[in-house]
Scaffold this motif. Structure first.
Motif, mmCIF file in Angstrom:
data_model
loop_
_atom_site.group_PDB
_atom_site.id
_atom_site.type_symbol
_atom_site.label_atom_id
_atom_site.label_comp_id
_atom_site.label_asym_id
_atom_site.label_seq_id
_atom_site.Cartn_x
_atom_site.Cartn_y
_atom_site.Cartn_z
ATOM 1 N N PHE A 172 41.515 1.615 -0.789
ATOM 2 C CA PHE A 172 41.622 0.234 -1.270
ATOM 3 C C PHE A 172 40.940 -0.722 -0.302
ATOM 4 O O PHE A 172 41.000 -0.525 0.912
ATOM 5 N N ASP A 173 40.327 -1.775 -0.839
ATOM 6 C CA ASP A 173 39.752 -2.810 0.018
ATOM 7 C C ASP A 173 40.830 -3.785 0.481
ATOM 8 O O ASP A 173 40.697 -4.430 1.511
ATOM 9 N N ASP B 35 49.247 -11.919 -9.695
ATOM 10 C CA ASP B 35 48.780 -11.359 -8.425
ATOM 11 C C ASP B 35 48.729 -12.444 -7.354
ATOM 12 O O ASP B 35 48.093 -13.476 -7.540
ATOM 13 N N GLN B 36 49.426 -12.236 -6.267
ATOM 14 C CA GLN B 36 49.411 -13.215 -5.181
ATOM 15 C C GLN B 36 48.872 -12.598 -3.891
ATOM 16 O O GLN B 36 49.183 -13.035 -2.799
ATOM 17 N N SER B 37 48.065 -11.522 -4.052
ATOM 18 C CA SER B 37 47.609 -10.786 -2.873
ATOM 19 C C SER B 37 46.290 -11.311 -2.297
ATOM 20 O O SER B 37 45.726 -10.693 -1.406
ATOM 21 N N ASN B 38 45.808 -12.443 -2.814
ATOM 22 C CA ASN B 38 44.577 -13.049 -2.292
ATOM 23 C C ASN B 38 43.377 -12.127 -2.504
ATOM 24 O O ASN B 38 42.418 -12.138 -1.733
ATOM 25 N N TYR B 39 43.464 -11.318 -3.546
ATOM 26 C CA TYR B 39 42.435 -10.297 -3.787
ATOM 27 C C TYR B 39 41.050 -10.907 -4.016
ATOM 28 O O TYR B 39 40.049 -10.385 -3.528
ATOM 29 N N GLY B 40 41.021 -12.039 -4.738
ATOM 30 C CA GLY B 40 39.737 -12.663 -5.084
ATOM 31 C C GLY B 40 38.922 -13.108 -3.883
ATOM 32 O O GLY B 40 37.714 -13.283 -3.995
ATOM 33 N N ASN B 41 39.570 -13.301 -2.752
ATOM 34 C CA ASN B 41 38.843 -13.802 -1.576
ATOM 35 C C ASN B 41 38.400 -12.713 -0.605
ATOM 36 O O ASN B 41 38.000 -13.015 0.522
ATOM 37 N N ILE B 42 38.513 -11.463 -1.030
ATOM 38 C CA ILE B 42 38.063 -10.378 -0.141
ATOM 39 C C ILE B 42 36.530 -10.358 -0.133
ATOM 40 O O ILE B 42 35.895 -10.274 -1.184
ATOM 41 N N THR B 43 35.975 -10.457 1.063
ATOM 42 C CA THR B 43 34.515 -10.402 1.195
ATOM 43 C C THR B 43 34.118 -9.081 1.858
ATOM 44 O O THR B 43 34.991 -8.330 2.309
ATOM 45 N N GLU B 44 32.825 -8.822 1.926
ATOM 46 C CA GLU B 44 32.372 -7.590 2.595
ATOM 47 C C GLU B 44 32.787 -7.586 4.055
ATOM 48 O O GLU B 44 33.125 -6.549 4.635
ATOM 49 N N GLN B 45 32.785 -8.760 4.650
ATOM 50 C CA GLN B 45 33.166 -8.852 6.067
ATOM 51 C C GLN B 45 34.658 -8.509 6.250
ATOM 52 O O GLN B 45 35.034 -7.828 7.209
ATOM 53 N N GLY B 49 36.248 -5.541 8.416
ATOM 54 C CA GLY B 49 37.335 -5.784 9.374
ATOM 55 C C GLY B 49 38.497 -4.836 9.151
ATOM 56 O O GLY B 49 39.060 -4.282 10.098
ATOM 57 N N LYS B 50 38.828 -4.623 7.877
ATOM 58 C CA LYS B 50 39.938 -3.701 7.550
ATOM 59 C C LYS B 50 39.603 -2.282 8.023
ATOM 60 O O LYS B 50 40.458 -1.557 8.527
#
Lengths: 448, 151
Positions: A172-173, B35-45, B49-50
């Motif tokens: 997962f991302d 959904d409140q997991s802030n999924y839409g704001n995940i970027t490649e960076q 980082g993850k």
């Protein structure tokens, strides 16, 4: 021991004992690091020690469950294991994967996901290993003369445990989704299908040790595992309160987590009642100690101490503190550690022919280990509650709080030493039993 | 008195029903609007980082979203608490960072890696944690984290 192939269980149990000793060693490394004695930091930093400590726990318990299955299934199915050779292949491959993972952790080779640190490449080997194990157990069961509820519940637990490993392999991302599905593995293992395994082993031991009618014991086994799933599956919600998912889990998790202790209470009452109903004629008192002990301590550790911090209002402050470590230690010990030691204590004399049924060393091992573990739980609990108030309520800095509570880790190390002494006594008893042999087979047959 | 057959039906029926509800709630949690997991704001960076976060098992000592090793600080609100400059200095330090005597592994991350991890923390910072964010953030001192709705 009724079937020669049951002997293979001995080597799984021996492997378990070896890993348990290693697990304790890494536990001490962590305990000393917490009081500032971290001389091994350059070689074994805390995150390495922790990954090794928790993964060894999982593997020694799994090896114990596998040994239990290799011992129980032939006896329940009334036939030899389909292939002893493949069972040894499975043990050796399990050991190789375990060793590779543990060495890898020392060289930064891991996934860095709590409890599921095993690197992806090794995950696939774990799957192959478990498939081989399940194949051997299930084919033996279905080729057998009878399919008992005890054997079915145990096998179902092992099968579901294998299936539930898969969500942990999904990439997962999002950290939130990663965490969400990681709990499908970790929670649904320890508060779900592992309880089926525990229930199956407990049922087998109670049938053997108390002499109570199988039908009565197995009926209650269904009720208990039913309660476990009824509360445990939706109880997963208590891991979802504050990780970034919907508020619905606060309600669902709160209600069903509050029901989780009932399953453990039922298990404790079930074990004690069967003992009281029984004939109390079986000479293996040490196995009885561990069996009843497991049912009772799991109620306290997993049931009561779990409930102590799964209410959303409490968990808001205890989430991510040492309070979790308090619950985790007594829960794993009571529910799973002790049941593995129970089946070992029951089966060893049968496999080796040496009837060390009620020695002073065996009793000392039981009491010393348990008193030590209760002391460790109290030390973690005091440290955790102090941490909650100082860090979460008074907003003090993390490290300032850690220094304030470090004295409790001195107490932890003292209690852990007592616990270790108990485990050493247990292992001495294990070694004194000697190796399994076919003469034991005849001895038991004659005595029965 | 309960028969064995009834006991088995209770086990199988109860398991099936609760598991189906569990799957349903999982779908609901990640559905649009819930959904409140802030999924839409995940970027490649953030993803990079993850990956660095996982490759070094940072969770083995630290906690994030309240999960981890309890040995090093909770990092959910670390940027609020320390600011990106401090965090960057810790990440790039060539010698073990040692606040109050407890050592961190000296990862000596590059400028880019440190920026990736900071982007990851920044993304974590904006997740709706049902009030937990205010418990772990010193900026929320004195506020009642349970009073989210009222404010």
């Amino acid at each position: 021991m009724k079937y020669k192939s049951q002997k293979v269980a001995y080597w799984f149990f021996a492997f378990s004992m070896l890993l348990l000793v290693l697990q304790l060693t890494y536990g001490f490394i962590m305990g000393f690091a917490r009081i500032g004695m971290d001389g091994l930091h350059d070689f074994i930093p805390f995150n390495t020690a922790r990954a090794v400590h928790t993964n060894l726990l999982v593997v020694w318990l799994l090896s114990g469950f596998m040994g239990a299955a290799y011992y129980i299934i032939p006896e329940e199915a009334q036939r030899e294991l389909v292939s002893v050779k493949l069972a040894y292949v499975q043990l050796i491959s399990l050991a190789l994967v375990g060793v590779a993972a543990i060495i890898g952790y020392h060289f930064n080779w891991w996934e860095g996901r709590k409890f599921l640190e095993i690197p992806r490449q090794l995950d696939f080997l774990v799957v192959v290993n478990v498939l081989l194990f399940l194949g051997l157990i299930l084919v033996t069961l279905f080729k057998g003369k009878r399919k008992t509820t005890t054997a079915l519940v145990l096998s179902m637990g092992l099968l579901f445990a294998a299936l539930l490993y898969l969500p942990g392999m999904l990439p997962f991302d999002s950290q939130v989704m990663d965490s969400f599905f990681r709990w499908w593995v970790v929670h649904l293992w320890v508060e779900g299908v592992w309880e089926l395994i525990m229930g199956g082993i407990l049922s087998f031991l109670l049938i053997k040790l108390t002499g109570v009618d199988r039908e009565v014991i197995e009926k209650w086994l269904y009720v208990i595992v039913g309660l476990t799933f009824l509360s445990g599956v939706l109880g997963t919600g208590h891991h979802y309160y504050y990780i970034g998912v919907n508020k619905i889990w606060l309600i669902v998790g709160g209600i069903f987590s509050a029901m989780e202790p009932l399953a453990f209470l039922a298990m404790a009452l079930f074990a004690v009642n069967m003992y009281r109903k029984g004939e109390k004629k079986h000479p293996n008192k040490i196995a009885l100690f561990w069996t009843l002990g497991s049912a009772i301590v799991s109620f306290v550790g997993a049931g009561l101490l779990g409930f102590a911090h799964t209410l959303p209002q409490t968990n808001l402050y205890t989430h991510g503190t040492l309070v979790t470590a308090m619950h985790g230690h007594l829960a794993f010990w009571g529910a799973y550690g002790m049941i593995v030691l129970a089946i070992i204590s029951y089966s060893l004399p049968n496999m080796t022919g040496r009837k060390l049924y009620d020695g002073a060393r065996g009793r000392a091992a039981f009491w010393t280990a348990n008193i030590g573990m209760v002391g460790m739980t109290v030390a973690f609990g005091v440290a955790g509650v102090a941490q909650v108030y100082l860090e979460r309520k008074l907003k003090m800095d993390f490290m300032v709080v850690q220094n304030e509570i470090s004295i409790h880790f001195v107490v932890l190390i003292i209690c852990a030493s007592l616990f270790t002494a108990g485990i050493i006594l247990y292992i001495i008893d294990f070694v004194k039993h000697g190796r399994p042999n076919d003469e034991a087979l005849e001895m038991v047959e004659v005595s029965q | 008195m309960l028969s064995k057959k009834q006991a088995r039906a209770f086990f199988l029926g109860g398991t099936m029903v609760t598991f189906l509800i569990f799957i349903g709630l999982t779908i609901y949690s990640f559905s649009k609007g819930q959904d409140q997991s802030n999924y839409g704001n995940i970027t490649e960076q953030v993803v990079r980082g993850k990956k660095i976060w996982e490759a070094n098992n940072c969770m083995g000592c630290h906690t994030i979203l309240g999960e981890g090793g309890y040995y090093a600080p909770e990092l959910t609100k670390v940027l609020d608490r320390r600011g990106p400059g401090y965090v960057k200095a810790v990440l790039m330090s060539p010698i073990p960072w040692e606040p109050n005597g407890r050592k961190m592994v000296a990862y000596g991350f590059s400028e880019e890696e440190a920026a990736d991890l900071i982007a990851f923390f920044d993304w974590i910072d904006d997740i709706d944690l049902n009030g937990f964010d205010r418990v772990v953030s010193p900026l929320a001192k004195g506020e009642d984290p349970l009073a989210t709705e009222e404010e």
